[in-house]
Design a protein around this motif. Structure first.
Motif, PDB file in Angstrom:
ATOM      1  N   ARG A 125       0.824  -1.213   0.000  1.00 48.23           N
ATOM      2  CA  ARG A 125       0.000   0.000   0.000  1.00 48.23           C
ATOM      3  C   ARG A 125       0.856   1.260   0.000  1.00 48.23           C
ATOM      4  NH1 ARG A 125      -4.378   1.759   2.706  1.00 48.23           N
ATOM      5  NH2 ARG A 125      -4.873   2.533   0.638  1.00 48.23           N
ATOM      6  N   THR A 126       1.899   1.231  -0.817  1.00 46.61           N
ATOM      7  CA  THR A 126       2.816   2.362  -0.939  1.00 46.61           C
ATOM      8  C   THR A 126       3.098   2.612  -2.410  1.00 46.61           C
ATOM      9  OG1 THR A 126       3.843   1.798   1.174  1.00 46.61           O
ATOM     10  CG2 THR A 126       5.056   3.290  -0.268  1.00 46.61           C
ATOM     11  N   LEU A 127       2.918   3.847  -2.821  1.00 51.04           N
ATOM     12  CA  LEU A 127       3.186   4.240  -4.205  1.00 51.04           C
ATOM     13  C   LEU A 127       4.673   4.456  -4.423  1.00 51.04           C
ATOM     14  CD1 LEU A 127       2.082   5.665  -6.983  1.00 51.04           C
ATOM     15  CD2 LEU A 127       2.520   7.767  -5.709  1.00 51.04           C
ATOM     16  N   PHE A 128       5.205   3.888  -5.484  1.00 51.91           N
ATOM     17  CA  PHE A 128       6.534   4.272  -5.980  1.00 51.91           C
ATOM     18  C   PHE A 128       6.447   4.180  -7.492  1.00 51.91           C
ATOM     19  CE2 PHE A 128      10.984   3.460  -7.259  1.00 51.91           C
ATOM     20  CZ  PHE A 128      11.537   4.625  -6.770  1.00 51.91           C
ATOM     21  N   ASP A 129       6.223   5.320  -8.141  1.00 49.77           N
ATOM     22  CA  ASP A 129       6.075   5.306  -9.582  1.00 49.77           C
ATOM     23  C   ASP A 129       6.825   6.473 -10.199  1.00 49.77           C
ATOM     24  OD1 ASP A 129       4.541   7.548  -9.121  1.00 49.77           O
ATOM     25  OD2 ASP A 129       2.766   6.822 -10.169  1.00 49.77           O
ATOM     26  N   SER A 130       6.802   6.538 -11.517  1.00 50.25           N
ATOM     27  CA  SER A 130       7.570   7.560 -12.220  1.00 50.25           C
ATOM     28  C   SER A 130       6.713   8.282 -13.239  1.00 50.25           C
ATOM     29  CB  SER A 130       8.778   6.934 -12.920  1.00 50.25           C
ATOM     30  OG  SER A 130       8.349   5.965 -13.868  1.00 50.25           O
ATOM     31  N   HIS A 131       7.049   9.547 -13.458  1.00 49.24           N
ATOM     32  CA  HIS A 131       6.414  10.346 -14.496  1.00 49.24           C
ATOM     33  C   HIS A 131       7.531  10.878 -15.382  1.00 49.24           C
ATOM     34  CE1 HIS A 131       3.697  12.973 -16.595  1.00 49.24           C
ATOM     35  NE2 HIS A 131       4.401  14.043 -16.241  1.00 49.24           N
ATOM     36  N   ILE A 132       7.555  10.416 -16.623  1.00 49.39           N
ATOM     37  CA  ILE A 132       8.650  10.755 -17.535  1.00 49.39           C
ATOM     38  C   ILE A 132       8.315  12.011 -18.326  1.00 49.39           C
ATOM     39  CG2 ILE A 132      10.082   9.928 -19.440  1.00 49.39           C
ATOM     40  CD1 ILE A 132       9.367   7.084 -18.590  1.00 49.39           C
ATOM     41  N   GLY A 133       9.184  13.021 -18.224  1.00 48.01           N
ATOM     42  CA  GLY A 133       9.052  14.239 -18.996  1.00 48.01           C
ATOM     43  C   GLY A 133      10.098  14.294 -20.093  1.00 48.01           C
ATOM     44  N   PRO A 134      10.091  15.347 -20.897  1.00 52.83           N
ATOM     45  CA  PRO A 134      11.050  15.444 -22.009  1.00 52.83           C
ATOM     46  C   PRO A 134      12.510  15.491 -21.570  1.00 52.83           C
ATOM     47  CG  PRO A 134       9.832  17.498 -21.728  1.00 52.83           C
ATOM     48  CD  PRO A 134       9.168  16.491 -20.863  1.00 52.83           C
ATOM     49  N   ASP A 135      12.779  16.099 -20.420  1.00 53.66           N
ATOM     50  CA  ASP A 135      14.165  16.248 -19.953  1.00 53.66           C
ATOM     51  C   ASP A 135      14.441  15.523 -18.642  1.00 53.66           C
ATOM     52  OD1 ASP A 135      14.887  18.059 -22.091  1.00 53.66           O
ATOM     53  OD2 ASP A 135      13.705  19.579 -21.040  1.00 53.66           O
ATOM     54  N   THR A 137      12.721  12.914 -15.230  1.00 55.57           N
ATOM     55  CA  THR A 137      11.725  11.967 -14.731  1.00 55.57           C
ATOM     56  C   THR A 137      11.593  12.168 -13.230  1.00 55.57           C
ATOM     57  OG1 THR A 137      12.195  10.322 -16.443  1.00 55.57           O
ATOM     58  CG2 THR A 137      11.150   9.522 -14.425  1.00 55.57           C
ATOM     59  N   THR A 138      10.359  12.196 -12.732  1.00 54.69           N
ATOM     60  CA  THR A 138      10.121  12.326 -11.301  1.00 54.69           C
ATOM     61  C   THR A 138       9.665  10.992 -10.738  1.00 54.69           C
ATOM     62  OG1 THR A 138       9.546  14.677 -11.440  1.00 54.69           O
ATOM     63  CG2 THR A 138       8.761  13.476  -9.507  1.00 54.69           C
ATOM     64  N   TYR A 139      10.345  10.525  -9.703  1.00 55.28           N
ATOM     65  CA  TYR A 139       9.975   9.305  -8.989  1.00 55.28           C
ATOM     66  C   TYR A 139       9.280   9.710  -7.697  1.00 55.28           C
ATOM     67  CZ  TYR A 139      12.768   6.645 -12.280  1.00 55.28           C
ATOM     68  OH  TYR A 139      13.245   6.075 -13.429  1.00 55.28           O
ATOM     69  N   ALA A 140       8.053   9.254  -7.529  1.00 51.10           N
ATOM     70  CA  ALA A 140       7.243   9.649  -6.381  1.00 51.10           C
ATOM     71  C   ALA A 140       7.102   8.495  -5.397  1.00 51.10           C
ATOM     72  CB  ALA A 140       5.864  10.108  -6.839  1.00 51.10           C
TER      73      ALA A 140
END
Length: 355
Positions: A125-135, A137-140
């Motif tokens: 029950r813990t989020l660890f995901d990524s959001h990839i941008g053009p330059d 990437t954010t890991y949350a």
């Protein structure tokens, strides 16, 4: 009276199974408290832990008790930066077989993707995901159980620990583009910026590291692609066997769709077409199958927004404008009206009552 979110025995009303974490993460706490000698055992026992649990590092332990232990230790020992200390003390070797798997991943992105793959087995029950941008990437990182609060020490351990692991995998001078925390950091901005060598912001929806794509995709200096591929396959198979099945139960399409919505909220556009594409279905098929399960995409989106709104409003000092943006509303007034329709009270009052 409202229930205190600082309780060490939360209700876990969001799921029937309390979230867990592997006992191996207690190692980081013991590393930084090694000078306490005989005093550490009573501290652990107070929260239902024992030193002997380190002999079975993959044992699942209650996440709420682990988080409460870190908060209690930081306060009792007057070590407000305990989580940061733990992150610096937790090295690749402390991850056991994961050490070799991350090394064999070839790139930093590959290593972090493996951590994401095993996240639910390491900490449920813990989020660890990524959001990839053009330059970049954010890991949350965020514990999805809103009842587990406060959790500053765990958040700072997780983010500083990831930064420390990255420096071990790349080089000691590495720095992220920016760092985010869900808790307030008022008065600590400069100290945290020096620690991470990057700008740090607080009162965000999730804890996170923003990393340059060029850093993520640069091959490790020691990478040997052919040998690493064989090693990865062997290590992954053994780790999956060692850690046992995923903690998540089998889910229907509605649950899977809602999970996609929750991951996308506040990070990228959320609509039925995008969810269908991720599930490898046509939009029409997804709508039909959701109807067969007694729900709809619109209802699942509303449920996800409600759950996220309650989580966000439980975070001290988070502006309503940020909450509205993260939930996909055009402005604060629209979000406030929707929230009052859900709960019968305005978001400001709910936020005060939840603490």
């Amino acid at each position: 009276m409202p229930k205190s979110r600082a309780s060490s025995e939360p209700e876990h009303h969001n799921t029937g199974t309390p979230p867990t974490i592997r006992a191996l993460f207690l190692t980081a706490l013991l590393n930084v408290l090694s000078d306490m000698d005989g005093r550490i055992d009573p501290l652990l026992r107070e929260h239902g832990f024992f030193l002997s649990q380190l002999d079975t590092p993959y044992e699942r332990v209650p996440l709420h008790r682990y988080v409460a232990l870190l908060e209690h230790a930081a306060a009792k020992l007057d070590r407000p930066d305990l989580g940061l200390e733990m992150g610096l003390s937790f090295g690749l070797a402390d991850l056991g077989p994961f050490y070799a798997l991350l090394r064999a991943s070839g790139t930093l992105r590959g290593a972090l993707d493996y951590l994401a793959t095993f996240q639910s087995r390491l900490q449920s029950r813990t989020l660890f995901d990524s959001h990839i941008g053009p330059d970049c990437t954010t890991y949350a990182y965020r514990i999805e159980d809103a009842d587990i609060w406060p959790r500053r020490q765990d958040a700072e351990f997780a983010i500083s620990g990831h930064a420390h692991l990255i420096r071990q995998l790349t080089n000691s001078r590495w720095a992220p583009v920016s760092v985010q925390f869900e808790h307030a950091i008022t008065g600590r901005e400069e100290a945290l910026a020096r620690f991470f060598r990057a700008p740090v912001s607080g009162s965000q929806v999730a804890n996170g590291l923003t990393i340059r794509n060029e850093d993520l995709d640069r091959p490790f200096a020691s990478a040997i692609p052919s040998e690493d591929q064989k090693l990865k396959s062997i290590l992954e198979w053994h780790l999956l066997d060692l850690m046992g099945p995923d903690s998540k139960p089998a889910e229907g399409l509605a649950a899977l769709t809602k999970d996609i919505i929750s991951r996308r909220l506040g990070r990228t556009h959320v609509d039925c077409a995008a969810a269908a594409a991720e599930l490898k279905l046509s939009e029409r098929s997804l709508r039909r199958r959701l109807m067969e399960e007694g729900t709809s995409f619109r209802l699942l989106l509303q449920e996800a927004r409600q759950e996220r709104a309650r989580l966000i409003l439980g975070s001290p000092d988070l502006p309503l404008s940020v909450a509205a943006e993260q939930l996909g509303y055009s402005d604060t007034a629209t979000f406030s009206r929707a929230f009052k329709d859900w709960t019968g009270m305005p978001p400001g009052r709910y936020s005060r009552n939840s603490r």
